[in-house]
Design a protein around this motif. Sequence first.
Motif, PDB file in Angstrom:
ATOM      1  N   SER A 194       6.198  13.146  56.104  1.00  0.00           N
ATOM      2  CA  SER A 194       5.501  13.052  54.633  1.00  0.00           C
ATOM      3  C   SER A 194       6.202  14.265  53.803  1.00  0.00           C
ATOM      4  N   LYS A 195       7.278  13.453  53.036  1.00  0.00           N
ATOM      5  CA  LYS A 195       7.970  14.267  52.004  1.00  0.00           C
ATOM      6  C   LYS A 195       7.036  14.633  50.885  1.00  0.00           C
ATOM      7  N   ALA A 196       6.195  13.995  50.313  1.00  0.00           N
ATOM      8  CA  ALA A 196       5.561  14.468  49.280  1.00  0.00           C
ATOM      9  C   ALA A 196       4.059  14.403  49.343  1.00  0.00           C
ATOM     10  N   ASN A 197       3.269  15.463  49.053  1.00  0.00           N
ATOM     11  CA  ASN A 197       1.787  15.544  48.940  1.00  0.00           C
ATOM     12  C   ASN A 197       1.150  14.831  48.081  1.00  0.00           C
ATOM     13  N   ASN A 198       0.245  14.132  48.505  1.00  0.00           N
ATOM     14  CA  ASN A 198      -0.503  13.210  47.368  1.00  0.00           C
ATOM     15  C   ASN A 198      -0.768  13.929  45.985  1.00  0.00           C
ATOM     16  N   ASN A 199      -1.239  15.215  46.353  1.00  0.00           N
ATOM     17  CA  ASN A 199      -1.609  15.953  45.025  1.00  0.00           C
ATOM     18  C   ASN A 199      -0.436  16.638  44.361  1.00  0.00           C
ATOM     19  N   ALA A 200       0.541  15.707  43.738  1.00  0.00           N
ATOM     20  CA  ALA A 200       1.786  16.117  43.362  1.00  0.00           C
ATOM     21  C   ALA A 200       1.442  17.029  42.195  1.00  0.00           C
ATOM     22  N   GLY A 201       2.098  18.296  42.321  1.00  0.00           N
ATOM     23  CA  GLY A 201       1.982  19.248  41.264  1.00  0.00           C
ATOM     24  C   GLY A 201       1.227  20.294  41.527  1.00  0.00           C
ATOM     25  N   VAL A 202       0.382  20.362  42.794  1.00  0.00           N
ATOM     26  CA  VAL A 202      -0.334  21.566  43.122  1.00  0.00           C
ATOM     27  C   VAL A 202       0.533  22.685  43.588  1.00  0.00           C
ATOM     28  N   SER A 203      -0.288  23.777  43.686  1.00  0.00           N
ATOM     29  CA  SER A 203       0.422  25.089  43.869  1.00  0.00           C
ATOM     30  C   SER A 203       1.332  25.201  44.874  1.00  0.00           C
ATOM     31  N   SER A 204       0.944  24.219  46.140  1.00  0.00           N
ATOM     32  CA  SER A 204       1.764  24.497  47.246  1.00  0.00           C
ATOM     33  C   SER A 204       3.429  24.121  46.719  1.00  0.00           C
ATOM     34  N   GLY A 205       3.591  23.798  45.962  1.00  0.00           N
ATOM     35  CA  GLY A 205       5.118  23.299  45.368  1.00  0.00           C
ATOM     36  C   GLY A 205       5.723  24.357  44.591  1.00  0.00           C
ATOM     37  N   ILE A 206       5.099  25.077  44.001  1.00  0.00           N
ATOM     38  CA  ILE A 206       5.275  26.106  42.899  1.00  0.00           C
ATOM     39  C   ILE A 206       6.515  27.030  43.416  1.00  0.00           C
ATOM     40  N   GLU A 207       6.479  27.246  44.960  1.00  0.00           N
ATOM     41  CA  GLU A 207       7.586  28.134  45.275  1.00  0.00           C
ATOM     42  C   GLU A 207       9.047  27.308  44.945  1.00  0.00           C
ATOM     43  N   GLY A 208       8.824  25.958  44.817  1.00  0.00           N
ATOM     44  CA  GLY A 208      10.210  25.397  44.794  1.00  0.00           C
ATOM     45  C   GLY A 208      11.043  25.690  43.266  1.00  0.00           C
ATOM     46  N   THR A 209      10.232  26.296  42.363  1.00  0.00           N
ATOM     47  CA  THR A 209      10.751  26.481  40.882  1.00  0.00           C
ATOM     48  C   THR A 209      11.474  27.930  41.160  1.00  0.00           C
ATOM     49  N   ALA A 210      12.838  27.778  40.856  1.00  0.00           N
ATOM     50  CA  ALA A 210      13.331  29.111  40.527  1.00  0.00           C
ATOM     51  C   ALA A 210      13.084  30.148  39.613  1.00  0.00           C
ATOM     52  N   MET A 211      13.005  31.378  40.089  1.00  0.00           N
ATOM     53  CA  MET A 211      12.402  32.453  39.566  1.00  0.00           C
ATOM     54  C   MET A 211      12.793  32.515  37.930  1.00  0.00           C
ATOM     55  N   PRO A 212      14.040  32.496  37.683  1.00  0.00           N
ATOM     56  CA  PRO A 212      14.304  32.657  36.155  1.00  0.00           C
ATOM     57  C   PRO A 212      13.641  31.546  35.419  1.00  0.00           C
ATOM     58  N   ILE A 213      13.564  30.357  35.885  1.00  0.00           N
ATOM     59  CA  ILE A 213      12.995  29.339  35.373  1.00  0.00           C
ATOM     60  C   ILE A 213      11.304  29.536  35.149  1.00  0.00           C
ATOM     61  N   ARG A 214      10.885  30.217  36.254  1.00  0.00           N
ATOM     62  CA  ARG A 214       9.435  30.517  35.899  1.00  0.00           C
ATOM     63  C   ARG A 214       9.132  31.745  35.076  1.00  0.00           C
ATOM     64  N   LYS A 215       9.954  32.549  35.101  1.00  0.00           N
ATOM     65  CA  LYS A 215       9.751  33.762  33.861  1.00  0.00           C
ATOM     66  C   LYS A 215      10.097  33.050  32.763  1.00  0.00           C
ATOM     67  N   LEU A 216      11.074  32.311  32.397  1.00  0.00           N
ATOM     68  CA  LEU A 216      11.274  31.754  31.089  1.00  0.00           C
ATOM     69  C   LEU A 216      10.065  31.220  30.594  1.00  0.00           C
ATOM     70  N   GLN A 217       9.561  30.000  31.642  1.00  0.00           N
ATOM     71  CA  GLN A 217       8.321  29.363  31.243  1.00  0.00           C
ATOM     72  C   GLN A 217       7.218  30.442  30.819  1.00  0.00           C
ATOM     73  N   ASN A 218       6.832  31.340  31.235  1.00  0.00           N
ATOM     74  CA  ASN A 218       5.713  32.243  30.967  1.00  0.00           C
ATOM     75  C   ASN A 218       6.358  32.957  29.591  1.00  0.00           C
ATOM     76  N   VAL A 219       7.504  33.440  29.538  1.00  0.00           N
ATOM     77  CA  VAL A 219       7.876  33.812  28.069  1.00  0.00           C
ATOM     78  C   VAL A 219       7.792  33.207  27.039  1.00  0.00           C
ATOM     79  N   LEU A 220       7.923  31.755  27.331  1.00  0.00           N
ATOM     80  CA  LEU A 220       7.948  30.871  26.075  1.00  0.00           C
ATOM     81  C   LEU A 220       6.409  30.289  25.906  1.00  0.00           C
ATOM     82  N   GLY A 221       5.711  30.581  26.877  1.00  0.00           N
ATOM     83  CA  GLY A 221       4.288  30.369  26.676  1.00  0.00           C
ATOM     84  C   GLY A 221       3.998  28.827  26.939  1.00  0.00           C
ATOM     85  N   VAL A 222       4.836  28.244  28.119  1.00  0.00           N
ATOM     86  CA  VAL A 222       4.695  26.902  28.279  1.00  0.00           C
ATOM     87  C   VAL A 222       3.355  26.496  28.688  1.00  0.00           C
TER      88      VAL A 222
END
Length: 479
Positions: free
Chosen positions: A21-49
């Motif tokens: 099972s490669k993809a969780n049916n609940n696509a986009g839930v918090s279980s996948g948040i660790e897959g986002t690289a840290m600098p991108i996560r920081k940038l999203q917060n700084v920009l207010g995305v």
Amino acid sequence: MIEMNGPIAFLIQSQSAVYFSKANNNAGVSSGIEGTAMPIRKLQNVLGVAFWGEDNRFPQNIEQQMAYCGVGKQALNWKAQILYGNGILPGKITGFKDDGSEIFTPLDRDKEKAIYALIEQRSMFRFFLEYGLDWVWYYNTFPEVIFSNDCKSITGFVHQESCDARFKQMDKDGNFNTVFLSKLWGASKDQYAIFDPTKAVKGLLENPNGVDVIPQEFIKTLDAIDMYNAVNSAKEIAERKKKTKGLKSAILPVNFPSVNKTYYQLPAWDGARLAGWVEIASKIPSMLKTLYQKAFKLRYHIEIPENFFERKYGYEIWKKMTEAEQTNKRKDLLEQMDEFLSGDENAFASFISFFEINIIDKTEYGRIKISEIPDTSKIDKEMLSMTAAELELLISMGIPPNIFGAGTVGTGQMRSGGSDLREAFLIYIASLNLERQVFLEPLYLMRDFNGWDSDIIFRHRDTILTTLDTGSGTKKTLS
């Protein structure tokens, strides 16, 4: 011997079919948040995305989950093509017939050359194709409105992929004023330089200490036109851009409304995905393909969640492995299971699998599941499930199943005569009227911004199948 084909594997010795099972049916839930690289996560917060899904990769996750679902992808392509029809025609309502139907008169081409030139420029065909695909996939579109150099008119539109677009958090008055465009939103740690330099996203550096190491050229910031007051909003933005250099443009968000959604709408067909029908429609063809090729019976069906390996080896270690190394680890597990499930010495042996349970809804996840298949001499059960999955997907997308040749579950019968297909298609076209009006909002903004006659309307041209006794096989209609 082990046969692997995409997310499907077969253990020949124990006669077992395995599905990763490669993809969780609940696509986009918090279980996948660790897959986002840290600098991108920081940038999203700084920009207010404003995140689209909890990991801000909801549209990317949907596309990946649909990768193996041929019926679903083709059905969405079909919807986009039918939504556009055979073209868009400008005209006016010049009267009414005795039965109350409108008399639509197209604009005179000689008198309105400028209007026809704008809406029939070659770039508009590609725009509507790309725009329509994002519309049916996500119900959220972000067309870029191009202003003339003096900002007195709209000269055209450029499609910006929904996967790349994110709103900035609304202001204190609840307005969406900004849209960010970037390929970074879909970038996962797998694409990050520290894990695999060959997949590094341009502009990202190894071990960055701050968001300033991501060049701003990889984030495009555009004004968002208020979709509820589009003309005045576009004029205000154009007025501010008059003195600026370069391309003058803004984003006109256009979406199909859904309940209880603020930033991003949700298509109705997503319910079938959440219910697991996309997963069923994706895995059965691969299973049947190998079954036919290898001509052996199945005794067990094994389901292994992809995050099993992340838990076993540790997330960071697993993600650092190459694709070949991950495949070898999967094969090691399958060989152990194949040995466990085969041979007389393992009769009546017990298998223990640890998993987690959501304390709220009691949902089980992260477990290895082994199911015994009582009778594998026939594939009727698999075919029945496949038919059911196809029907669920098509119905959730609002497509009459007989147009796609889908039969009735359990019978294999289908109503596919000319009359059935024609009536189903006519009903489908009739149901598109309101959706098409919203779909055409970019053109209506162009009409009002450019000062065209306010009574100009746009109609979709459709080709309708007719019976032979009418003297022709098709007729043209407007809707």
